[in-house]
Every structure is written in C-alpha cells, then in structure tokens.
Design an enzyme around this catalytic site. Structure first.
Site, PDB file in Angstrom:
ATOM      1  N   LYS A 168      -0.002   4.959   8.606  1.00 22.65           N
ATOM      2  CA  LYS A 168       0.536   5.280   7.276  1.00 22.65           C
ATOM      3  C   LYS A 168      -0.586   5.330   6.235  1.00 22.65           C
ATOM      4  O   LYS A 168      -0.667   6.261   5.439  1.00 22.65           O
ATOM      5  CB  LYS A 168       1.558   4.209   6.870  1.00 22.65           C
ATOM      6  CG  LYS A 168       2.081   4.393   5.472  1.00 22.65           C
ATOM      7  CD  LYS A 168       2.474   3.095   4.775  1.00 22.65           C
ATOM      8  CE  LYS A 168       1.382   2.096   4.657  1.00 22.65           C
ATOM      9  NZ  LYS A 168       1.586   1.053   3.676  1.00 22.65           N
ATOM     10  N   LYS A 181      -7.423   1.873  -2.887  1.00 22.28           N
ATOM     11  CA  LYS A 181      -6.964   1.385  -1.572  1.00 22.28           C
ATOM     12  C   LYS A 181      -6.969   2.511  -0.535  1.00 22.28           C
ATOM     13  O   LYS A 181      -7.343   2.304   0.631  1.00 22.28           O
ATOM     14  CB  LYS A 181      -5.566   0.790  -1.741  1.00 22.28           C
ATOM     15  CG  LYS A 181      -4.884   0.346  -0.466  1.00 22.28           C
ATOM     16  CD  LYS A 181      -5.540  -0.859   0.172  1.00 22.28           C
ATOM     17  CE  LYS A 181      -4.742  -1.302   1.408  1.00 22.28           C
ATOM     18  NZ  LYS A 181      -5.513  -2.231   2.240  1.00 22.28           N
ATOM     19  N   THR A 203       0.863  -1.182   0.000  1.00 25.95           N
ATOM     20  CA  THR A 203       0.000   0.000   0.000  1.00 25.95           C
ATOM     21  C   THR A 203       0.899   1.231   0.000  1.00 25.95           C
ATOM     22  O   THR A 203       1.609   1.482   0.976  1.00 25.95           O
ATOM     23  CB  THR A 203      -0.886   0.024   1.262  1.00 25.95           C
ATOM     24  OG1 THR A 203      -1.654  -1.172   1.296  1.00 25.95           O
ATOM     25  CG2 THR A 203      -1.815   1.225   1.237  1.00 25.95           C
TER      26      THR A 203
END
Ligand code: NAD
Length: 311
Positions: A253, A178, A103
């Site tokens: 994150k 995502k 990701t």
C-alpha cells in the site's frame, strides 16, 4: 513517560484521548501513552484487536464527546475517512485536537484536514516511521503536516509518541514526506531480500554475510531489523515465523501511495514502481499479513525435485 515531556503542559488543556486502531502499531502506541499517565480509551472495530488494550470499546460504544484528543492509527485512507465521517467529526467538541498517524494519501489527508477545520477542530497528519517496538517505547519518528497553531496543540502528544518530530509544513506534507521515505524503505527492502537470496544461492554462510553487511556499506535499518533469514537476528520477524512487524500488504500500500505521488508530481520513480509491483503481487497472492520480509520465501528459488539446487 518520565523525562521526555511535561505532563502538566498537556493536562492544562486536554486529558482524554480516544485512540482509534489497536493493530500492530496502534496497540503499543496507545499502551505507551497510557503507561505515561494519560487517560486513553482504545477504540477498534475488531473484537480481537480490542483484546490488546484494556477496556477498549467499539466506535459505537465509545463516549467520543468526552474526548479532547483523537488519534487515528488505521490501515488506509478510506478507513480514516470512515472513522472521521461516521464517528469523530460529529462527536468532537470545538477545539478538540485530531492527530492522524496512519499512512494515507496526500489528497485524503488534505481533504480530512479541511473538513475538520471547517468544524473548528485542530487537525494534523503525523505518519510515523519505526515498527511496533519503537511504537511501544515512544521511539517513533513522526513526519508532521499542519498549521503551526494546530501542531503546537498536538506537540505534547507527538513528543510522547516519538523521539524525533519533523514538521514539514502545510496539512498533507507529513504524508508527502512519508510517501518518499517509505519508497526508499521499499526499494531498500527489495535490495536486502535479493542480496540474501543470491548469497544463499551462492552457498554463503548467511549469518556471516549478515555480519559483513551490518558493518559495511550495505548496512541499513531494513538489514538490521528485518533480516529475512530465520535465527540470524533473534528479534526480527523472520525468527518468529515472519509475524509482523510491518505487514507485506501495508508495504505494498505504501509503495502504491508513493507511485500515486510520483504520478501527481510528474516525477518518475521506476525502482519504486518495480518494488510496488513486486510487493503488491506478493500481497495479493498470500494475503500479505506476514511481515514484508517474508517475501524472501517467494523470492528464493527452491531446489527442484530433480535434486538440482536451482530451477
Ligand atoms: P493493522 O492492520 O495491524 O491495524 C489497524 C487496526 O485498525 C486494526 O485493528 C483494524 O481493526 C482497525 N480499524 C480499521 N478501521 C477502523 C475504524 N474505522 N475504526 C476503528 N478501528 C479500525 O495496521 P498497523 O500495522 O497497526 O498500521 C496502521 C497504520 O500505520 C498503517 O497506515 C500503516 O501503513 C502504518 N505504519 C505501520 C507500521 C508497522 O510497522 N506496522 C510502521 C509505520 C507505519
């Protein structure tokens, strides 16, 4: 992996996979591909991580020129850039396929795709949803960005990794999906953790409260898989000392990536911003290596030393 896809289709064009990143997700993903009969070499910079996958090597030891397909499952964009620039782009033969399942931010994804294309490589971004359990059973959901021809080449392996593959469009669009998806997960996580903290403070039976939520409108993946109360869901990280799972630092994150996307698109996301702030502060204070559900232990107000139940 019997029944899901035909290995023959894959064997005709590519058989050797170099799998970079043998962490909480990468190790079970690589093991699942190997158990499906594929020739997988595990690669990781960390000797501890290498012990999770038989025969794993460091990037310097790997015979990267022999690989037909490279999968990266690394923490952040800078790690993927490092792996690509130091090892993969220079070693991969023309026509090789690169799948980045990490990701990372949309801009890095696009620029790595451009660098790979310039060298005649076929690259797609394919970040995943689902935890280590789904990673080990081929049950991930993959959000894919890339040119149609590149996605077609990657598809047999994508299908081996995931029960659900969604091709959103151009390079980087998998990462865009995502970021939005994980922002929803992060906000939902805050809601679940706060709900349980309040339920505990109000003296409710938390196992009973969990059963109520699981069968009512508060049901969610986070509730059922990351319930923060030890012992309530035996398989949840909370019942195993909050071992990840999905580390709080990675949740922080991902929420920061969503904020960067929100700023770039000029579409405010205030609940996402608050979740990013909360998880980032928690990860900074604790190292963030435990599952994100461990944030519950910080959220829950502890009885003070005067014997009062609330601070
Ligand atoms: P992790 O930190 O457990 O593992 C990452 C591994 O990459 C480590 O073993 C590290 O040593 C290795 N690594 C770092 N740089 C490297 C390099 N240049 N070359 C080779 N190896 C390198 O992370 P994870 O939980 O497996 O997550 C990986 C990615 O998947 C992240 O981007 C995360 O956001 C995403 N993700 C995680 C989950 C989850 O539940 N853990 C779910 C979905 C997506």
């Amino acid at each position: 992996m019997p029944g899901r896809w035909s290995a023959t289709e894959f064997e005709e064009s590519m058989t050797r996979i170099a799998f970079f990143g043998l962490g909480a997700m990468g190790a079970p993903m690589a093991s699942h591909l190997a158990a499906s009969g594929l020739d997988v070499t595990g690669v990781d910079v960390d000797p501890d991580a290498r012990s999770r996958f038989s025969g794993a090597v460091s990037p310097a030891e790997a015979e990267l020129g022999a690989a037909d397909l490279f999968i990266t499952m690394l923490p952040e964009g800078e790690n993927v850039r490092d792996a690509y620039e130091r090892w993969i782009l220079g070693a991969a033969h023309a026509g090789a396929v690169l799948i980045d399942c990490s990701t990372i931010d949309v801009e890095t994804a696009r620029s790595l795709n451009a660098a790979a294309s310039k060298r005649g490589l076929n690259q797609v971004d394919a970040p995943v949803s689902g935890g280590p359990e789904a990673a080990g059973s081929g049950g991930l959901s993959l959000m894919v960005g890339g040119r149609d021809a590149d996605v077609a080449l990657a598809r047999p392996v994508l299908v081996a990794l995931g029960a659900k593959i969604t091709h959103f469009g151009a390079p980087g669009s998998g990462q865009a999906a995502k970021a939005c998806h994980n922002m929803i997960c992060g906000i939902t996580a805050m809601a679940v953790l706060e709900g349980f903290a309040l339920a505990e403070a109000l003296g409710l039976d938390l196992a009973q409260f969990y059963q109520l939520c699981a069968g009512a409108a508060a049901q969610s993946w986070t509730l059922e898989n990351r319930c923060p109360i030890p012992g309530v869901v035996p398989e949840a990280p909370a019942s195993k000392g909050y071992a990840p799972g999905f580390a709080a630092r990675l949740m922080a994150k991902d929420l920061r990536l969503a904020q960067a996307a929100s700023e770039a698109a000029r579409q405010p996301a205030p609940f996402g911003a608050e979740a990013a702030r909360a998880f980032s502060a928690f990860a900074e204070a604790t190292g963030g290596n435990l599952d994100f559900s461990s944030y519950y232990t910080r959220l829950r107000v502890q009885p003070d030393d005067t014997g009062n139940d609330r601070q």
